[in-house]
Design a protein around this motif. Structure first.
Motif, PDB file in Angstrom:
ATOM      1  N   ALA A  60       1.943   3.217 -10.580  1.00  0.00           N
ATOM      2  CA  ALA A  60       1.650   2.641  -9.232  1.00  0.00           C
ATOM      3  C   ALA A  60       0.627   1.278  -9.644  1.00  0.00           C
ATOM      4  O   ALA A  60       0.619   0.409  -8.658  1.00  0.00           O
ATOM      5  CB  ALA A  60       1.010   3.668  -8.413  1.00  0.00           C
TER       6      ALA A  60
ATOM      7  N   LYS B 283       8.492  -1.741 -11.694  1.00  0.00           N
ATOM      8  CA  LYS B 283       7.544  -1.667 -10.837  1.00  0.00           C
ATOM      9  C   LYS B 283       6.896  -3.072 -10.453  1.00  0.00           C
ATOM     10  O   LYS B 283       6.250  -3.471  -9.625  1.00  0.00           O
ATOM     11  CB  LYS B 283       6.463  -0.874 -11.472  1.00  0.00           C
TER      12      LYS B 283
ATOM     13  N   VAL C 132       2.542   1.871  -3.444  1.00  0.00           N
ATOM     14  CA  VAL C 132       1.717   2.487  -4.367  1.00  0.00           C
ATOM     15  C   VAL C 132       1.436   3.730  -4.112  1.00  0.00           C
ATOM     16  O   VAL C 132       1.400   4.596  -5.052  1.00  0.00           O
ATOM     17  CB  VAL C 132       0.250   1.693  -4.278  1.00  0.00           C
TER      18      VAL C 132
ATOM     19  N   GLY D 208       6.243  -4.617  -7.012  1.00  0.00           N
ATOM     20  CA  GLY D 208       4.906  -5.189  -6.404  1.00  0.00           C
ATOM     21  C   GLY D 208       4.687  -6.611  -6.055  1.00  0.00           C
ATOM     22  O   GLY D 208       4.246  -6.890  -5.062  1.00  0.00           O
TER      23      GLY D 208
ATOM     24  N   ALA E  34       0.490  -2.710  -8.364  1.00  0.00           N
ATOM     25  CA  ALA E  34      -0.704  -3.146  -7.967  1.00  0.00           C
ATOM     26  C   ALA E  34      -1.109  -4.472  -8.657  1.00  0.00           C
ATOM     27  O   ALA E  34      -1.633  -5.638  -8.099  1.00  0.00           O
ATOM     28  CB  ALA E  34      -2.106  -2.348  -8.171  1.00  0.00           C
TER      29      ALA E  34
ATOM     30  N   LEU F 133      -5.708  -1.743  -3.949  1.00  0.00           N
ATOM     31  CA  LEU F 133      -4.792  -0.953  -4.156  1.00  0.00           C
ATOM     32  C   LEU F 133      -4.689   0.454  -5.091  1.00  0.00           C
ATOM     33  O   LEU F 133      -4.254   1.263  -5.104  1.00  0.00           O
ATOM     34  CB  LEU F 133      -3.534  -1.787  -4.513  1.00  0.00           C
ATOM     35  N   TYR F 134      -5.927   0.256  -5.927  1.00  0.00           N
ATOM     36  CA  TYR F 134      -6.137   1.360  -6.910  1.00  0.00           C
ATOM     37  C   TYR F 134      -6.735   2.332  -6.111  1.00  0.00           C
ATOM     38  O   TYR F 134      -6.623   3.652  -6.391  1.00  0.00           O
ATOM     39  CB  TYR F 134      -7.169   0.759  -7.760  1.00  0.00           C
TER      40      TYR F 134
ATOM     41  N   THR G  44       4.680   5.921  -5.000  1.00  0.00           N
ATOM     42  CA  THR G  44       4.842   5.855  -6.495  1.00  0.00           C
ATOM     43  C   THR G  44       3.971   6.632  -7.130  1.00  0.00           C
ATOM     44  O   THR G  44       4.488   7.588  -8.132  1.00  0.00           O
ATOM     45  CB  THR G  44       4.778   4.233  -7.101  1.00  0.00           C
ATOM     46  N   THR G  45       2.758   6.814  -6.691  1.00  0.00           N
ATOM     47  CA  THR G  45       1.847   7.771  -7.337  1.00  0.00           C
ATOM     48  C   THR G  45       2.172   9.035  -6.984  1.00  0.00           C
ATOM     49  O   THR G  45       1.890   9.981  -7.908  1.00  0.00           O
ATOM     50  CB  THR G  45       0.434   7.596  -6.503  1.00  0.00           C
TER      51      THR G  45
ATOM     52  N   THR H 229       0.249   7.706 -11.614  1.00  0.00           N
ATOM     53  CA  THR H 229      -0.728   6.583 -11.152  1.00  0.00           C
ATOM     54  C   THR H 229      -0.391   5.202 -12.033  1.00  0.00           C
ATOM     55  O   THR H 229      -0.809   4.272 -11.790  1.00  0.00           O
ATOM     56  CB  THR H 229      -1.919   6.846 -11.636  1.00  0.00           C
TER      57      THR H 229
ATOM     58  N   ASN I  82       0.738  -1.199  -0.015  1.00  0.00           N
ATOM     59  CA  ASN I  82       0.141   0.029   0.014  1.00  0.00           C
ATOM     60  C   ASN I  82       0.938   1.166   0.108  1.00  0.00           C
ATOM     61  O   ASN I  82       0.581   2.078  -0.763  1.00  0.00           O
ATOM     62  CB  ASN I  82      -1.016   0.118   1.324  1.00  0.00           C
TER      63      ASN I  82
ATOM     64  N   SER J 240      -4.114   4.288  -4.559  1.00  0.00           N
ATOM     65  CA  SER J 240      -3.387   4.870  -5.530  1.00  0.00           C
ATOM     66  C   SER J 240      -4.022   6.377  -5.864  1.00  0.00           C
ATOM     67  O   SER J 240      -3.540   7.385  -5.852  1.00  0.00           O
ATOM     68  CB  SER J 240      -3.289   4.286  -6.896  1.00  0.00           C
TER      69      SER J 240
END
Length: 210
Positions: free
Chosen positions: A39, A111, A27, A115, A43, A167-168, A30-31, A36, A24, A171
């Motif tokens: 990120a 990435k 993410v 993840g 995810a 996770l979205y 990274t965002t 996004t 989390n 983000s």
């Protein structure tokens, strides 16, 4: 009835993914620092790692339970990691307060690998899935490797969808923070730090009481 397996997989995965953890944080970070899209790569890979852990827990839940009970030092390592990372986020400074000539720290070239590694190399998640599958077998229905293949497929598909969906949302939260002032970002990092320290404290209490 068969769709219940999909729904159960999603709900169980969301419940496990909601607490703030390494994936989390990666993410969100990274965002804020990049975008996004990158990120979301984390995810997607984390979802695969989550499914593999759940499958592993399903295959040898009894053996894994005994392993973690007999090797309590693993819990101490996990608690220490949460504490150190939490302190780091709590005391880190805003970019404006840092030397502008300092080299930028990259989160990693791949990435996808980031993840997957953060999700798969995560003992607490294995324990979570052992408990979740055990409770499912005890209170809902039998969930083993001998369960019909379509039911298992839907269950693990639900796990994947639940993980990347959660996770979205993290983000999107990070994206909102990125659009705000640097002061808001600093507050976010402090919130993450406090959350991780709180998690390590709670886990430490459980370790001492157990």
């Amino acid at each position: 009835m068969i769709a219940f397996y999909l729904i159960l997989g999603i709900l169980t995965s969301v419940a496990g993914a909601l607490p703030l953890g390494a994936v989390n944080i990666a993410v969100i970070n990274t965002t804020i620092k990049e975008n996004t899209r990158k990120a979301f790569r984390i995810a997607l890979a984390a979802g695969i790692g989550e499914v593999l852990l759940a499958l592993f827990a399903l295959h040898c839940s009894m053996e894994l339970t005994g392993f973690f009970e007999n090797n309590r030092w693993i819990q101490l390592v996990i608690i220490s990691i949460f504490l150190v990372i939490g302190i780091y986020f709590l005391v880190r400074k805003n970019k404006k307060e840092m030397n502008t000539k300092a080299p930028k720290i990259k989160l990693g070239k791949s990435k996808f690998l980031t993840g997957f590694s953060l999700a798969f190399l995560n003992p607490p998640v294995i324990i979570y899935w052992i408990v979740a599958i055990s409770l499912t077998n005890k209170h809902l229905f039998e969930l083993t490797l001998y369960t019909p293949i379509i039911a298992l497929f839907l269950f693990f598909s639900g796990i994947y969808l639940g993980k990347i969906g959660t996770l979205y949302l993290y983000s999107q939260w990070g994206n909102k923070m990125a659009q705000k002032s640097n002061d808001s970002k600093t507050k976010l990092f402090k919130i993450i730090g406090v959350a991780l320290i709180a998690i390590s404290f709670v886990q430490g209490v459980k370790f001492l009481v157990a």
